[in-house]
Write a protein that holds these residues in place. Structure first.
Motif, PDB file in Angstrom:
ATOM      1  N   PHE A  20       1.366  10.080  -4.995  1.00 25.89           N
ATOM      2  CA  PHE A  20       1.452  10.653  -4.451  1.00 25.89           C
ATOM      3  C   PHE A  20       2.800  11.647  -5.548  1.00 25.89           C
ATOM      4  CE2 PHE A  20       5.574  13.205  -2.339  1.00 25.89           C
ATOM      5  CZ  PHE A  20       4.185  14.128  -2.425  1.00 25.89           C
ATOM      6  N   THR A  21       4.215  10.566  -5.933  1.00 25.18           N
ATOM      7  CA  THR A  21       4.559  11.589  -6.910  1.00 25.18           C
ATOM      8  C   THR A  21       3.855  11.764  -8.042  1.00 25.18           C
ATOM      9  OG1 THR A  21       6.318   9.747  -5.887  1.00 25.18           O
ATOM     10  CG2 THR A  21       6.650  10.317  -8.167  1.00 25.18           C
ATOM     11  N   ASN A  22       2.860  10.406  -8.543  1.00 27.13           N
ATOM     12  CA  ASN A  22       2.647  10.663 -10.208  1.00 27.13           C
ATOM     13  C   ASN A  22       1.638  12.189  -9.672  1.00 27.13           C
ATOM     14  OD1 ASN A  22       1.251  10.602 -12.851  1.00 27.13           O
ATOM     15  ND2 ASN A  22      -0.579   9.678 -11.201  1.00 27.13           N
ATOM     16  N   LYS A  23       1.183  12.090  -8.741  1.00 31.03           N
ATOM     17  CA  LYS A  23       0.299  13.371  -8.015  1.00 31.03           C
ATOM     18  C   LYS A  23       1.208  14.977  -8.340  1.00 31.03           C
ATOM     19  CE  LYS A  23      -3.979  15.432  -5.614  1.00 31.03           C
ATOM     20  NZ  LYS A  23      -4.937  14.541  -5.240  1.00 31.03           N
ATOM     21  N   LYS A  24       1.764  14.652  -7.507  1.00 29.60           N
ATOM     22  CA  LYS A  24       2.616  15.690  -7.374  1.00 29.60           C
ATOM     23  C   LYS A  24       3.519  16.415  -8.825  1.00 29.60           C
ATOM     24  CE  LYS A  24       6.933  17.400  -4.773  1.00 29.60           C
ATOM     25  NZ  LYS A  24       8.103  16.736  -4.239  1.00 29.60           N
ATOM     26  N   ALA A  25       3.387  15.753  -9.374  1.00 33.71           N
ATOM     27  CA  ALA A  25       4.172  15.397 -10.731  1.00 33.71           C
ATOM     28  C   ALA A  25       3.298  16.162 -11.856  1.00 33.71           C
ATOM     29  CB  ALA A  25       4.947  14.175 -11.014  1.00 33.71           C
ATOM     30  N   ARG A  26       2.263  15.935 -11.249  1.00 31.66           N
ATOM     31  CA  ARG A  26       1.091  16.868 -12.573  1.00 31.66           C
ATOM     32  C   ARG A  26       0.808  18.029 -11.856  1.00 31.66           C
ATOM     33  NH1 ARG A  26      -3.897  17.567 -11.133  1.00 31.66           N
ATOM     34  NH2 ARG A  26      -4.257  15.759  -9.669  1.00 31.66           N
ATOM     35  N   LEU A  27       0.527  18.031 -10.380  1.00 26.38           N
ATOM     36  CA  LEU A  27       0.142  19.834  -9.909  1.00 26.38           C
ATOM     37  C   LEU A  27       2.187  20.593 -10.231  1.00 26.38           C
ATOM     38  CD1 LEU A  27      -0.847  18.821  -6.123  1.00 26.38           C
ATOM     39  CD2 LEU A  27      -2.237  19.534  -8.396  1.00 26.38           C
ATOM     40  N   GLU A  28       2.663  19.675  -9.875  1.00 30.76           N
ATOM     41  CA  GLU A  28       3.749  21.062 -10.643  1.00 30.76           C
ATOM     42  C   GLU A  28       4.160  21.077 -12.182  1.00 30.76           C
ATOM     43  OE1 GLU A  28       7.066  18.485  -9.149  1.00 30.76           O
ATOM     44  OE2 GLU A  28       7.275  19.620  -7.624  1.00 30.76           O
ATOM     45  N   ALA A  29       3.969  20.600 -12.925  1.00 32.04           N
ATOM     46  CA  ALA A  29       3.090  20.303 -14.100  1.00 32.04           C
ATOM     47  C   ALA A  29       2.833  21.521 -14.836  1.00 32.04           C
ATOM     48  CB  ALA A  29       3.061  19.212 -15.025  1.00 32.04           C
ATOM     49  N   GLU A  30       1.147  21.587 -13.784  1.00 27.78           N
ATOM     50  CA  GLU A  30       0.285  22.749 -13.475  1.00 27.78           C
ATOM     51  C   GLU A  30       0.718  24.079 -13.655  1.00 27.78           C
ATOM     52  OE1 GLU A  30      -3.373  21.661 -11.777  1.00 27.78           O
ATOM     53  OE2 GLU A  30      -3.902  19.798 -12.945  1.00 27.78           O
ATOM     54  N   LEU A  31       1.496  23.968 -12.093  1.00 23.66           N
ATOM     55  CA  LEU A  31       1.987  24.962 -11.919  1.00 23.66           C
ATOM     56  C   LEU A  31       2.453  25.963 -13.147  1.00 23.66           C
ATOM     57  CD1 LEU A  31       2.913  25.156  -8.108  1.00 23.66           C
ATOM     58  CD2 LEU A  31       1.160  25.950  -8.789  1.00 23.66           C
ATOM     59  N   ILE A  32       4.030  24.937 -13.961  1.00 20.73           N
ATOM     60  CA  ILE A  32       4.443  25.844 -15.171  1.00 20.73           C
ATOM     61  C   ILE A  32       3.559  25.683 -16.437  1.00 20.73           C
ATOM     62  CG2 ILE A  32       6.395  24.853 -16.581  1.00 20.73           C
ATOM     63  CD1 ILE A  32       7.483  22.906 -14.656  1.00 20.73           C
ATOM     64  N   ARG A  72       0.395  -1.158  -0.087  1.00 21.48           N
ATOM     65  CA  ARG A  72      -0.110  -0.226  -0.076  1.00 21.48           C
ATOM     66  C   ARG A  72       0.603   1.210   0.147  1.00 21.48           C
ATOM     67  NH1 ARG A  72      -2.601  -2.769   3.517  1.00 21.48           N
ATOM     68  NH2 ARG A  72      -2.039  -1.519   5.671  1.00 21.48           N
ATOM     69  N   ASP A  73       1.932   1.562   0.982  1.00 21.61           N
ATOM     70  CA  ASP A  73       3.241   2.513   1.022  1.00 21.61           C
ATOM     71  C   ASP A  73       3.386   2.888  -0.595  1.00 21.61           C
ATOM     72  OD1 ASP A  73       2.516   2.837   3.679  1.00 21.61           O
ATOM     73  OD2 ASP A  73       3.654   1.485   4.161  1.00 21.61           O
ATOM     74  N   GLU A  74       4.407   1.473  -1.108  1.00 20.63           N
ATOM     75  CA  GLU A  74       4.283   1.920  -2.265  1.00 20.63           C
ATOM     76  C   GLU A  74       3.554   1.886  -3.724  1.00 20.63           C
ATOM     77  OE1 GLU A  74       6.392  -1.077  -6.279  1.00 20.63           O
ATOM     78  OE2 GLU A  74       5.794  -1.745  -4.043  1.00 20.63           O
ATOM     79  N   GLU A  75       2.625   1.717  -3.486  1.00 19.59           N
ATOM     80  CA  GLU A  75       1.327   1.950  -4.392  1.00 19.59           C
ATOM     81  C   GLU A  75       0.694   3.610  -3.747  1.00 19.59           C
ATOM     82  OE1 GLU A  75      -2.276  -0.571  -4.105  1.00 19.59           O
ATOM     83  OE2 GLU A  75      -1.759  -2.234  -5.090  1.00 19.59           O
ATOM     84  N   GLN A  76       0.999   4.098  -2.411  1.00 18.57           N
ATOM     85  CA  GLN A  76       0.391   5.532  -2.484  1.00 18.57           C
ATOM     86  C   GLN A  76       1.376   6.570  -2.438  1.00 18.57           C
ATOM     87  OE1 GLN A  76      -0.796   5.597   1.180  1.00 18.57           O
ATOM     88  NE2 GLN A  76      -2.266   4.785   2.102  1.00 18.57           N
ATOM     89  N   GLU A  77       3.031   6.139  -2.380  1.00 18.16           N
ATOM     90  CA  GLU A  77       4.091   6.931  -3.168  1.00 18.16           C
ATOM     91  C   GLU A  77       4.064   7.169  -4.148  1.00 18.16           C
ATOM     92  OE1 GLU A  77       7.635   8.948  -2.670  1.00 18.16           O
ATOM     93  OE2 GLU A  77       6.211   8.150  -0.474  1.00 18.16           O
TER      94      GLU A  77
END
Length: 278
Positions: A208-220, A200-205
């Motif tokens: 999270f990594t995927n969502k963080k990357a998506r949000l950072e991409a949106e900021l750009i 579960r932690d691996e899936e959550q990680e």
């Protein structure tokens, strides 16, 4: 003795007859003496014949007794010979019986040894099959549980063979093995939970990594759109906060610190947006 007396009398009579014949005369007294002598001779002859008859009877009786003694001696010899033959036969039979008994015991011992060896081979083969089956399991927890149960079975069999009928010992063994089995099951349960948590932690990680990357991409991509950038920045900050709070190993104080840092970061984002709006 009577025979000797008779012979002496006969000789005296003969001499006397010759003497009377020679003188050619005899008196009446002499005649009476001659008659007496003749009667005496007859009596002696009768006694001799009686003695001879008795002697012959004694000889026959002695012969008969000797025959009986010889027969008894022969019977004794035959009996002794028969007894010795029986003893020899009994000794031979006893010897043969002992030899056969020794052969039977040896054959029985050889058979027991062979059966024991076959039993050992069957046990060894059974253990090898069980070991191979355990080793072929992919799941480590399954291998551990099967190995423990097989070990318990071998332990019980060994103790039963060594301490037959010791129910108290078997009861203690049951308690020991039951505790070991429960401990193994608990260990497996924890291992499964840890594995599932890690998954579960691996899936959550990964999420999270995927969502963080998506949000950072949106900021750009938002460029100069301050309002949109502010919302995205706050969402990214919340994501980081939630990720940090998801760690089960942190303390309550660390959780408070994470929340405080998020609130500060969120406040900074809002201030920066307000300044740009002015």
């Amino acid at each position: 003795k009577l025979q000797l007396e008779l012979e002496a009398t006969q000789e005296a009579t003969g001499a006397w007859v010759m003497f009377t014949d020679a003188i050619g005369a005899g008196t009446s007294r002499q005649l009476k003496d001659d008659l007496a002598r003749q009667q005496r001779i007859g009596t002696l002859n009768e006694e001799i014949e009686s003695i001879n008859s008795a002697t012959e009877a004694n000889r026959e009786e002695e012969a008969s007794l000797l025959g009986v003694a010889d027969a008894q001696a022969l019977a004794t010899q035959l009996s002794d010979a028969f007894t010795k033959s029986q003893e020899d036969n009994a000794a031979t039979v006893n010897k043969l019986a002992k030899e056969r008994e020794a052969e039977r015991k040896k054959a029985s011992a050889d058979r027991e040894k062979e059966e024991s060896q076959e039993a050992k081979l069957r046990i060894e083969r059974g253990r090898l099959v069980a070991d191979f089956l355990i080793a072929s399991q992919d799941d480590e927890n399954v291998r551990k549980l099967m190995a423990l149960k097989e070990g318990h079975k071998r332990e019980r069999k060994a103790l039963e063979e060594k301490y037959k009928g010791d129910t108290a010992l078997m009861l203690q063994l049951d308690m020991k093995q039951s505790a070991e089995l429960q401990a193994q099951k608990e260990e497996i349960r924890k291992s499964i939970e840890e594995g599932e948590k890690a998954k579960r932690d691996e899936e959550q990680e990964r999420e999270f990594t995927n969502k963080k990357a998506r949000l950072e991409a949106e900021l750009i991509q938002l460029g100069e759109d301050a309002q949109a950038r502010m919302s995205t920045a706050i969402e990214l900050s919340e994501l980081e906060r939630d990720q940090a709070l998801a760690d089960e190993g942190i303390t309550e104080g660390e959780k408070l610190k994470i929340v405080a840092e998020f609130d500060k970061k969120k406040g900074d984002i809002l201030k920066a947006a307000a300044i740009r709006d002015k």
